[in-house]
Design an enzyme around this catalytic site. Sequence first.
Site, PDB file in Angstrom:
ATOM      1  N   THR A   1      -3.955   4.891  -1.437  1.00 14.86           N
ATOM      2  CA  THR A   1      -4.944   5.542  -0.581  1.00 14.86           C
ATOM      3  C   THR A   1      -5.474   6.806  -1.253  1.00 14.86           C
ATOM      4  OG1 THR A   1      -3.464   7.003   0.649  1.00 14.86           O
ATOM      5  CG2 THR A   1      -3.642   4.715   1.415  1.00 14.86           C
TER       6      THR A   1
ATOM      7  N   GLU B   1       0.842  -1.196   0.000  1.00 13.25           N
ATOM      8  CA  GLU B   1       0.000   0.000   0.000  1.00 13.25           C
ATOM      9  C   GLU B   1       0.876   1.245   0.000  1.00 13.25           C
ATOM     10  OE1 GLU B   1      -3.838   0.030   1.798  1.00 13.25           O
ATOM     11  OE2 GLU B   1      -3.237   1.695   3.105  1.00 13.25           O
TER      12      GLU B   1
END
Length: 283
Positions: A47, A16
């Site tokens: 994100t 991520e």
Amino acid sequence: MIKDLFHKNRPVYSLEVFPPKKDADVSVIYDALDQFKTLHPNFISVTYGAGGNTVENSFAIASYIQNQCKIEALTHLTCAAIPDKLFLTNFLTNLYRNGIRNLLPLRGDPPVWMSEEQFEARYYKHASDLVKDVKESFDFSLGGACYPEVHQEASSLEEDVANLKIKVDQGVDFLITQLFYDNEKFYRFLDKIREVGIGIPVMPGLMPITSAKQVKNIVGMSGTEIPGSLLKSIEKYKDSPEDLKKAGLEYTKRQMEELLAHGAQGIHLYCMNKVETARAVYE
């Protein structure tokens, strides 16, 4: 699409990343992605940015992952960031035109620029509502967030799992957990969701502790419990940053190995944009 990766009889590995803050040098994340690419993750999630205010960067980064790195990109989208259904349609259309077919719909926390009243009046109240509209509009592979130690706003694990079931039933294809450090809590959570009929793949989310400062932030933001054995290591090496980093990485490696030995379908690494952290765990 990401949902197809789980049918190849081997663990799915993912990372991520997050967009730099508005005034930061954006090139740093692209340099990192070029290095992440050499680790050959199955997908990289992006994100929605701090407070949801870097949507352009998030989209550009996802497009770079998908089209330049040739790695599946998973784009986050929070309810708070969507003023109406037209915005959602346009956003999804842009993703689709750029070859991005994976989305992680989230309720999300209130953005820093949004008042409490504005947040309460948001167009989509829950991620499950967002999942429903996405599935009706486009053929995306949808991920969902879940919480082995129970969502901070849920009164119990049972309530949390019941809400998760609603989201999954709307069309979620796989789940990624909030970070955790006690594997037993993940196993308990997995048993509970299987009992209610949630059978989709679940990826444990791991974040190595590489500095003493991280502990306070992790506990404060997520409510995650730090096991005593890990706390002892942090205390032991608090005055030796390199040794603490090494101990934190070793803990995550052991945690990952145990999860995979117990049949985990993949590992999602919260590496905080740090290539050296991801490389140490992957290797």
